[in-house]
Design a protein around this motif. Structure first.
Motif, short mmCIF file in Angstrom:
data_model
loop_
_atom_site.label_atom_id
_atom_site.label_comp_id
_atom_site.label_asym_id
_atom_site.label_seq_id
_atom_site.Cartn_x
_atom_site.Cartn_y
_atom_site.Cartn_z
N ARG A 215 -27.29 45.46 -41.69
CA ARG A 215 -27.61 45.48 -43.12
C ARG A 215 -29.11 45.49 -43.36
NH1 ARG A 215 -23.87 41.90 -46.64
NH2 ARG A 215 -22.54 43.69 -46.16
N SER A 216 -29.85 44.72 -42.59
CA SER A 216 -31.30 44.71 -42.80
C SER A 216 -31.91 46.09 -42.53
CB SER A 216 -31.97 43.67 -41.91
OG SER A 216 -31.77 43.96 -40.54
N MET A 219 -31.21 48.18 -45.52
CA MET A 219 -32.12 47.80 -46.59
C MET A 219 -33.48 48.48 -46.41
SD MET A 219 -31.24 43.73 -46.96
CE MET A 219 -29.64 43.18 -47.58
N ALA A 223 -34.87 51.17 -49.02
CA ALA A 223 -36.15 50.85 -49.65
C ALA A 223 -37.15 51.97 -49.40
CB ALA A 223 -36.69 49.52 -49.12
N ILE A 237 -36.21 44.85 -56.71
CA ILE A 237 -35.29 44.33 -55.69
C ILE A 237 -33.85 44.68 -56.04
CG2 ILE A 237 -34.28 42.16 -54.87
CD1 ILE A 237 -36.75 42.81 -53.38
N GLY A 241 -31.02 46.53 -53.72
CA GLY A 241 -29.72 45.90 -53.48
C GLY A 241 -28.57 46.79 -53.90
N LEU A 251 -31.11 40.27 -50.76
CA LEU A 251 -32.14 40.79 -49.88
C LEU A 251 -33.05 39.68 -49.35
CD1 LEU A 251 -31.29 43.52 -51.34
CD2 LEU A 251 -33.64 44.24 -50.90
N TYR A 252 -33.12 38.57 -50.10
CA TYR A 252 -34.02 37.51 -49.68
C TYR A 252 -33.51 36.76 -48.45
CZ TYR A 252 -36.48 38.35 -54.05
OH TYR A 252 -37.19 38.94 -55.06
N HIS A 254 -32.90 38.41 -45.84
CA HIS A 254 -33.46 39.23 -44.77
C HIS A 254 -34.97 39.42 -44.89
CE1 HIS A 254 -29.37 40.53 -43.57
NE2 HIS A 254 -29.12 40.51 -44.86
N LYS A 258 -40.36 41.94 -51.88
CA LYS A 258 -40.44 43.40 -51.85
C LYS A 258 -41.65 43.85 -51.02
CE LYS A 258 -41.80 45.89 -55.45
NZ LYS A 258 -41.89 46.70 -56.69
N LEU A 261 -40.72 43.89 -47.44
CA LEU A 261 -39.98 45.11 -47.11
C LEU A 261 -40.93 46.26 -46.84
CD1 LEU A 261 -36.94 45.30 -49.56
CD2 LEU A 261 -36.86 45.85 -47.13
#
Length: 403
Positions: A215-216, A219, A223, A237, A241, A251-252, A254, A258, A261
Protein backbone atom coordinates in the motif's frame (compact mmCIF):
# COMPACT_ATOMS: atom_id res chain seq x y z
CA UNK A 1 3.92 75.76 -3.87
CA UNK A 2 3.16 73.51 -6.82
CA UNK A 3 3.83 69.81 -6.39
CA UNK A 4 4.71 67.49 -9.22
CA UNK A 5 3.36 63.97 -9.21
CA UNK A 6 5.64 61.13 -10.06
CA UNK A 7 5.14 60.14 -13.67
CA UNK A 8 4.34 56.54 -14.41
CA UNK A 9 7.11 54.82 -16.41
CA UNK A 10 5.88 54.18 -19.96
CA UNK A 11 7.17 50.60 -19.77
CA UNK A 12 5.63 49.70 -16.43
CA UNK A 13 3.58 46.83 -17.86
CA UNK A 14 6.74 45.33 -19.36
CA UNK A 15 8.53 45.77 -16.03
CA UNK A 16 5.70 43.93 -14.26
CA UNK A 17 5.81 41.07 -16.74
CA UNK A 18 9.59 40.72 -16.41
CA UNK A 19 9.37 40.65 -12.60
CA UNK A 20 6.51 38.17 -12.71
CA UNK A 21 8.36 35.80 -15.06
CA UNK A 22 11.35 35.81 -12.72
CA UNK A 23 9.22 35.29 -9.61
CA UNK A 24 7.03 32.54 -11.07
CA UNK A 25 10.03 30.74 -12.58
CA UNK A 26 11.99 30.68 -9.32
CA UNK A 27 9.32 30.48 -6.60
CA UNK A 28 6.47 28.89 -8.54
CA UNK A 29 2.94 30.11 -9.18
CA UNK A 30 1.62 29.08 -5.78
CA UNK A 31 4.70 30.38 -3.98
CA UNK A 32 4.40 33.86 -5.48
CA UNK A 33 1.90 36.53 -4.48
CA UNK A 34 0.82 39.67 -6.28
CA UNK A 35 2.37 41.61 -3.39
CA UNK A 36 5.72 39.93 -4.10
CA UNK A 37 5.59 41.02 -7.73
CA UNK A 38 4.48 44.55 -6.85
CA UNK A 39 7.37 44.87 -4.41
CA UNK A 40 9.84 43.67 -7.05
CA UNK A 41 8.63 46.42 -9.41
CA UNK A 42 8.49 49.05 -6.67
CA UNK A 43 4.76 49.72 -6.82
CA UNK A 44 1.81 49.05 -4.53
CA UNK A 45 -0.43 46.03 -4.91
CA UNK A 46 -3.44 48.21 -5.92
CA UNK A 47 -1.30 49.73 -8.67
CA UNK A 48 -0.49 46.22 -9.92
CA UNK A 49 -4.19 45.34 -10.04
CA UNK A 50 -4.78 48.28 -12.36
CA UNK A 51 -2.76 46.35 -14.96
CA UNK A 52 -3.85 42.77 -14.20
CA UNK A 53 -7.05 41.68 -12.49
CA UNK A 54 -5.53 38.63 -10.77
CA UNK A 55 -2.45 36.43 -10.55
CA UNK A 56 -3.74 33.87 -13.06
CA UNK A 57 -4.24 36.51 -15.73
CA UNK A 58 -0.74 37.82 -15.03
CA UNK A 59 0.70 34.31 -15.48
CA UNK A 60 -1.11 33.97 -18.78
CA UNK A 61 0.16 37.31 -20.04
CA UNK A 62 3.74 36.42 -19.06
CA UNK A 63 3.60 33.39 -21.32
CA UNK A 64 1.56 34.87 -24.16
CA UNK A 65 3.62 38.06 -24.47
CA UNK A 66 6.87 36.12 -24.19
CA UNK A 67 5.79 33.60 -26.82
CA UNK A 68 4.55 36.36 -29.14
CA UNK A 69 7.94 38.08 -28.92
CA UNK A 70 9.69 34.76 -29.55
CA UNK A 71 7.49 33.98 -32.54
CA UNK A 72 8.12 37.42 -34.03
CA UNK A 73 11.88 36.87 -33.88
CA UNK A 74 11.62 33.32 -35.25
CA UNK A 75 9.34 34.45 -38.09
CA UNK A 76 11.80 37.23 -38.98
CA UNK A 77 14.64 34.70 -39.04
CA UNK A 78 12.57 32.42 -41.27
CA UNK A 79 11.88 35.23 -43.74
CA UNK A 80 15.55 36.19 -43.81
CA UNK A 81 16.71 32.68 -44.75
CA UNK A 82 14.68 30.69 -47.25
CA UNK A 83 16.47 27.48 -46.21
CA UNK A 84 15.28 27.96 -42.63
CA UNK A 85 18.67 27.38 -41.00
CA UNK A 86 18.43 30.75 -39.24
CA UNK A 87 15.39 29.51 -37.31
CA UNK A 88 17.16 27.15 -34.85
CA UNK A 89 20.05 29.63 -34.59
CA UNK A 90 17.66 32.37 -33.46
CA UNK A 91 15.68 30.00 -31.21
CA UNK A 92 18.79 29.10 -29.22
CA UNK A 93 19.62 32.75 -28.65
CA UNK A 94 16.08 33.72 -27.69
CA UNK A 95 15.97 30.85 -25.18
CA UNK A 96 19.26 31.99 -23.63
CA UNK A 97 18.05 35.60 -23.38
CA UNK A 98 14.65 34.64 -21.91
CA UNK A 99 15.75 31.80 -19.64
CA UNK A 100 12.75 32.17 -17.35
CA UNK A 101 10.16 31.85 -20.14
CA UNK A 102 10.83 28.19 -21.10
CA UNK A 103 10.92 27.22 -17.44
CA UNK A 104 7.63 29.03 -16.85
CA UNK A 105 5.96 27.25 -19.75
CA UNK A 106 7.15 23.82 -18.63
CA UNK A 107 6.36 24.20 -14.93
CA UNK A 108 3.30 26.44 -14.73
CA UNK A 109 1.26 25.63 -17.84
CA UNK A 110 -1.26 23.66 -15.77
CA UNK A 111 -2.03 26.77 -13.67
CA UNK A 112 -3.22 28.81 -16.64
CA UNK A 113 -6.85 29.68 -17.22
CA UNK A 114 -8.38 27.38 -19.89
CA UNK A 115 -8.47 30.09 -22.58
CA UNK A 116 -4.86 31.05 -21.94
CA UNK A 117 -3.84 27.39 -21.95
CA UNK A 118 -5.32 26.97 -25.42
CA UNK A 119 -3.70 30.19 -26.63
CA UNK A 120 -0.28 29.09 -25.34
CA UNK A 121 -0.61 25.72 -27.07
CA UNK A 122 -1.47 27.42 -30.35
CA UNK A 123 1.68 29.53 -30.10
CA UNK A 124 3.92 26.61 -29.18
CA UNK A 125 2.57 24.61 -32.14
CA UNK A 126 3.30 27.59 -34.39
CA UNK A 127 6.82 27.70 -32.98
CA UNK A 128 7.44 24.01 -33.66
CA UNK A 129 5.88 24.59 -37.10
CA UNK A 130 8.86 26.77 -38.03
CA UNK A 131 11.15 23.99 -36.86
CA UNK A 132 9.20 21.34 -38.74
CA UNK A 133 9.51 23.25 -42.00
CA UNK A 134 13.26 23.60 -41.50
CA UNK A 135 13.71 19.92 -40.58
CA UNK A 136 11.57 18.74 -43.50
CA UNK A 137 13.67 20.84 -45.85
CA UNK A 138 16.86 19.40 -44.38
CA UNK A 139 15.65 15.79 -44.35
CA UNK A 140 12.78 15.34 -46.83
CA UNK A 141 12.97 11.55 -46.48
CA UNK A 142 11.56 11.68 -42.93
CA UNK A 143 7.92 10.95 -42.18
CA UNK A 144 5.63 13.56 -40.64
CA UNK A 145 5.76 11.96 -37.16
CA UNK A 146 9.55 11.78 -37.30
CA UNK A 147 9.80 15.43 -38.28
CA UNK A 148 7.47 16.40 -35.45
CA UNK A 149 9.45 14.38 -32.90
CA UNK A 150 12.72 15.98 -33.95
CA UNK A 151 11.14 19.44 -33.81
CA UNK A 152 10.19 18.92 -30.17
CA UNK A 153 13.67 17.56 -29.42
CA UNK A 154 15.24 20.68 -30.94
CA UNK A 155 12.97 22.84 -28.79
CA UNK A 156 14.07 20.89 -25.68
CA UNK A 157 17.74 21.35 -26.50
CA UNK A 158 17.27 25.10 -26.95
CA UNK A 159 15.41 25.36 -23.63
CA UNK A 160 17.73 23.11 -21.62
CA UNK A 161 19.81 25.95 -20.07
CA UNK A 162 16.71 27.31 -18.34
CA UNK A 163 16.93 24.50 -15.77
CA UNK A 164 20.46 25.16 -14.51
CA UNK A 165 22.97 27.88 -13.81
CA UNK A 166 25.14 29.05 -16.67
CA UNK A 167 28.65 27.59 -16.62
CA UNK A 168 29.85 29.03 -19.92
CA UNK A 169 29.66 32.52 -21.43
CA UNK A 170 26.43 32.89 -23.47
CA UNK A 171 28.18 32.93 -26.88
CA UNK A 172 29.99 29.67 -26.09
CA UNK A 173 26.82 28.07 -24.68
CA UNK A 174 24.97 29.07 -27.85
CA UNK A 175 27.71 27.53 -29.99
CA UNK A 176 27.51 24.22 -28.09
CA UNK A 177 23.72 24.20 -28.33
CA UNK A 178 23.88 24.93 -32.06
CA UNK A 179 26.01 21.81 -32.43
CA UNK A 180 23.56 19.80 -30.30
CA UNK A 181 20.62 20.98 -32.43
CA UNK A 182 22.46 19.97 -35.61
CA UNK A 183 23.11 16.57 -34.05
CA UNK A 184 19.42 16.11 -33.25
CA UNK A 185 18.35 16.82 -36.81
CA UNK A 186 20.96 14.50 -38.31
CA UNK A 187 20.04 11.57 -36.04
CA UNK A 188 19.27 8.33 -37.86
CA UNK A 189 16.04 7.22 -36.23
CA UNK A 190 15.48 3.52 -35.49
CA UNK A 191 12.47 1.69 -36.83
CA UNK A 192 10.02 -0.45 -34.89
CA UNK A 193 7.24 -2.71 -36.10
CA UNK A 194 5.07 -1.68 -33.15
CA UNK A 195 2.65 1.19 -33.72
CA UNK A 196 1.99 2.13 -30.13
CA UNK A 197 3.60 2.21 -26.74
CA UNK A 198 1.92 -0.42 -24.58
CA UNK A 199 1.80 0.50 -20.93
CA UNK A 200 0.98 -2.00 -18.21
CA UNK A 201 -2.58 -1.87 -16.91
CA UNK A 202 -2.95 -2.15 -13.16
CA UNK A 203 -5.69 -4.43 -11.96
CA UNK A 204 -7.84 -3.43 -9.00
CA UNK A 205 -8.31 -7.06 -8.02
CA UNK A 206 -5.75 -9.36 -6.49
CA UNK A 207 -4.36 -10.63 -3.25
CA UNK A 208 -5.66 -8.46 -0.41
CA UNK A 209 -2.69 -9.17 1.82
CA UNK A 210 -0.28 -8.31 -0.98
CA UNK A 211 -2.18 -5.09 -1.61
CA UNK A 212 -1.86 -4.16 2.05
CA UNK A 213 1.84 -4.95 2.05
CA UNK A 214 2.40 -2.76 -1.00
CA UNK A 215 0.00 0.00 0.00
CA UNK A 216 2.76 2.46 0.79
CA UNK A 217 4.21 1.83 -2.69
CA UNK A 218 0.82 2.48 -4.26
CA UNK A 219 0.55 5.69 -2.26
CA UNK A 220 3.91 6.83 -3.60
CA UNK A 221 2.92 5.95 -7.16
CA UNK A 222 -0.44 7.75 -6.98
CA UNK A 223 1.08 10.76 -5.25
CA UNK A 224 3.69 10.98 -8.01
CA UNK A 225 0.98 10.85 -10.67
CA UNK A 226 -1.13 13.53 -8.97
CA UNK A 227 1.81 15.81 -8.18
CA UNK A 228 2.97 15.51 -11.79
CA UNK A 229 -0.41 16.25 -13.39
CA UNK A 230 -1.88 18.79 -10.95
CA UNK A 231 1.11 20.16 -9.07
CA UNK A 232 2.09 19.58 -5.44
CA UNK A 233 0.27 22.63 -4.09
CA UNK A 234 -3.03 21.62 -5.74
CA UNK A 235 -3.09 18.07 -4.33
CA UNK A 236 -4.38 17.25 -0.86
CA UNK A 237 -3.91 14.19 1.32
CA UNK A 238 -7.57 13.32 0.66
CA UNK A 239 -6.90 13.26 -3.11
CA UNK A 240 -4.06 10.78 -2.67
CA UNK A 241 -6.11 8.63 -0.32
CA UNK A 242 -9.04 8.53 -2.75
CA UNK A 243 -6.72 7.45 -5.57
CA UNK A 244 -5.48 4.53 -3.44
CA UNK A 245 -8.91 3.68 -2.04
CA UNK A 246 -8.34 4.70 1.58
CA UNK A 247 -9.28 7.69 3.69
CA UNK A 248 -6.88 10.59 3.63
CA UNK A 249 -5.83 10.24 7.29
CA UNK A 250 -4.88 6.60 6.65
CA UNK A 251 -1.83 7.88 4.78
CA UNK A 252 -0.40 9.07 8.08
CA UNK A 253 0.18 5.43 9.06
CA UNK A 254 2.80 5.32 6.30
CA UNK A 255 3.99 8.91 5.85
CA UNK A 256 4.20 11.77 8.32
CA UNK A 257 2.96 14.42 5.88
CA UNK A 258 2.41 15.30 2.25
CA UNK A 259 5.91 16.78 2.24
CA UNK A 260 7.26 13.44 3.45
CA UNK A 261 5.55 11.75 0.50
CA UNK A 262 7.22 14.17 -1.90
CA UNK A 263 10.56 13.67 -0.19
CA UNK A 264 10.30 9.89 -0.55
CA UNK A 265 9.39 10.21 -4.24
CA UNK A 266 12.39 12.44 -4.93
CA UNK A 267 14.64 10.06 -2.97
CA UNK A 268 13.50 7.24 -5.25
CA UNK A 269 14.62 9.21 -8.27
CA UNK A 270 17.94 9.92 -6.56
CA UNK A 271 18.42 6.20 -5.95
CA UNK A 272 17.61 5.34 -9.56
CA UNK A 273 20.09 7.91 -10.85
CA UNK A 274 22.85 6.57 -8.60
CA UNK A 275 22.07 3.00 -9.66
CA UNK A 276 22.10 3.90 -13.36
CA UNK A 277 25.44 5.65 -13.04
CA UNK A 278 26.99 2.85 -10.98
CA UNK A 279 25.80 0.13 -13.36
CA UNK A 280 26.95 2.03 -16.44
CA UNK A 281 30.44 2.47 -15.01
CA UNK A 282 30.70 -1.08 -13.63
CA UNK A 283 29.35 -2.92 -16.67
CA UNK A 284 30.85 -0.86 -19.49
CA UNK A 285 34.06 -2.21 -21.00
CA UNK A 286 34.89 1.28 -22.27
CA UNK A 287 33.80 4.85 -21.66
CA UNK A 288 31.79 4.76 -24.89
CA UNK A 289 29.98 1.59 -23.84
CA UNK A 290 29.25 3.03 -20.39
CA UNK A 291 27.85 6.16 -22.04
CA UNK A 292 25.51 4.10 -24.20
CA UNK A 293 24.40 2.05 -21.19
CA UNK A 294 23.64 5.17 -19.17
CA UNK A 295 21.68 6.78 -22.00
CA UNK A 296 19.61 3.61 -22.49
CA UNK A 297 18.90 3.34 -18.77
CA UNK A 298 17.87 6.98 -18.46
CA UNK A 299 15.58 6.85 -21.50
CA UNK A 300 13.99 3.60 -20.36
CA UNK A 301 13.48 5.02 -16.87
CA UNK A 302 11.81 8.11 -18.35
CA UNK A 303 9.45 6.05 -20.52
CA UNK A 304 8.57 3.71 -17.64
CA UNK A 305 8.34 6.36 -14.89
CA UNK A 306 7.47 9.70 -16.49
CA UNK A 307 5.74 11.00 -13.36
CA UNK A 308 8.73 10.23 -11.17
CA UNK A 309 11.06 11.96 -13.60
CA UNK A 310 8.74 14.97 -14.02
CA UNK A 311 8.40 15.58 -10.29
CA UNK A 312 12.11 16.05 -9.77
CA UNK A 313 11.97 18.89 -12.30
CA UNK A 314 8.70 20.55 -11.38
CA UNK A 315 8.01 19.84 -7.69
CA UNK A 316 11.36 19.49 -5.88
CA UNK A 317 11.22 23.15 -4.89
CA UNK A 318 8.38 22.27 -2.49
CA UNK A 319 10.70 20.12 -0.38
CA UNK A 320 11.85 21.41 3.01
CA UNK A 321 15.01 23.50 2.84
CA UNK A 322 17.48 20.78 3.82
CA UNK A 323 15.84 18.29 1.45
CA UNK A 324 15.97 20.81 -1.41
CA UNK A 325 19.69 21.26 -0.82
CA UNK A 326 20.19 17.48 -0.73
CA UNK A 327 18.33 17.02 -4.00
CA UNK A 328 20.23 19.83 -5.73
CA UNK A 329 23.51 18.31 -4.57
CA UNK A 330 22.53 14.86 -5.84
CA UNK A 331 21.40 16.28 -9.18
CA UNK A 332 24.56 18.36 -9.53
CA UNK A 333 26.77 15.40 -8.64
CA UNK A 334 24.88 13.16 -11.06
CA UNK A 335 25.30 15.59 -13.95
CA UNK A 336 28.97 16.06 -13.05
CA UNK A 337 29.58 12.30 -13.05
CA UNK A 338 27.71 11.89 -16.34
CA UNK A 339 29.77 14.76 -17.75
CA UNK A 340 33.03 13.14 -16.62
CA UNK A 341 31.94 9.92 -18.30
CA UNK A 342 31.34 11.83 -21.52
CA UNK A 343 34.72 13.51 -21.17
CA UNK A 344 36.37 10.10 -20.73
CA UNK A 345 34.83 9.07 -24.05
CA UNK A 346 35.72 12.43 -25.64
CA UNK A 347 38.88 13.76 -23.94
CA UNK A 348 38.98 16.79 -26.23
CA UNK A 349 35.73 18.14 -24.76
CA UNK A 350 36.10 20.42 -21.68
CA UNK A 351 34.01 19.35 -18.69
CA UNK A 352 31.70 22.44 -18.74
CA UNK A 353 30.93 21.72 -22.41
CA UNK A 354 30.30 18.05 -21.59
CA UNK A 355 27.80 19.08 -18.93
CA UNK A 356 25.93 21.32 -21.39
CA UNK A 357 25.62 18.37 -23.78
CA UNK A 358 24.55 15.99 -21.00
CA UNK A 359 21.87 18.40 -19.78
CA UNK A 360 20.60 18.84 -23.34
CA UNK A 361 20.29 15.07 -23.80
CA UNK A 362 18.60 14.64 -20.40
CA UNK A 363 16.15 17.50 -21.09
CA UNK A 364 15.09 15.86 -24.35
CA UNK A 365 14.08 12.74 -22.40
CA UNK A 366 12.43 14.65 -19.55
CA UNK A 367 10.33 16.74 -21.93
CA UNK A 368 9.50 13.98 -24.41
CA UNK A 369 8.10 11.48 -21.90
CA UNK A 370 5.62 14.15 -20.75
CA UNK A 371 4.55 15.07 -24.28
CA UNK A 372 1.34 13.22 -25.28
CA UNK A 373 2.03 14.00 -28.95
CA UNK A 374 5.12 11.78 -28.85
CA UNK A 375 4.82 9.01 -26.31
CA UNK A 376 2.57 6.68 -28.32
CA UNK A 377 5.45 5.67 -30.57
CA UNK A 378 6.35 2.01 -30.38
CA UNK A 379 10.04 2.85 -30.78
CA UNK A 380 9.90 5.71 -28.29
CA UNK A 381 12.71 4.64 -25.95
CA UNK A 382 14.98 3.65 -28.85
CA UNK A 383 14.41 7.02 -30.52
CA UNK A 384 15.26 8.91 -27.32
CA UNK A 385 18.44 6.87 -26.95
CA UNK A 386 19.47 7.60 -30.55
CA UNK A 387 18.83 11.34 -30.17
CA UNK A 388 20.57 11.50 -26.79
CA UNK A 389 23.64 9.66 -28.04
CA UNK A 390 23.89 11.89 -31.09
CA UNK A 391 23.68 15.04 -28.94
CA UNK A 392 26.52 13.81 -26.76
CA UNK A 393 28.66 13.00 -29.79
CA UNK A 394 28.01 16.38 -31.44
CA UNK A 395 31.17 17.87 -33.01
CA UNK A 396 31.82 21.12 -31.15
CA UNK A 397 34.66 22.77 -33.05
CA UNK A 398 37.32 25.08 -31.68
CA UNK A 399 34.93 27.80 -30.45
CA UNK A 400 33.38 25.37 -27.98
CA UNK A 401 36.68 23.97 -26.74
CA UNK A 402 37.90 27.08 -24.92
CA UNK A 403 37.75 26.53 -21.19
Amino acid sequence: MRTTSRSRPPNRRAMILAAAVDAFAHRGYHGTSMADIAAAVGISAPALYRHFRNKQQLLGQCLLVGLDDTLARIAAASRADSRGSAVPFELVRVALELRGLPRLWQLEFRNLAPDDRSAVLVRVIRLTGHLRRWIHGSRPELSGPDVELLSWCVLSVAMSPSYHRAELPPPMTAHVLDAAVAAVVSTRLPRSASSGLVRPVRSDTGNIELDRALRSERMLAEAARLFSTRGYAAVGIEDIGAAVGVSGPALYYHFSSKADLLDQIVRRQDEWLRLMLARAVAEGRSAEESMRSLMRSFARFGVDEPDLLAITVSEARHLPGDAVQRYRRVRRDGIAQWGRLLQAARPEVPLPVARVLVRAAATVVIDAVRNPRLCRRGDFADVLVAVGEHIQSAPIGQRGMAK
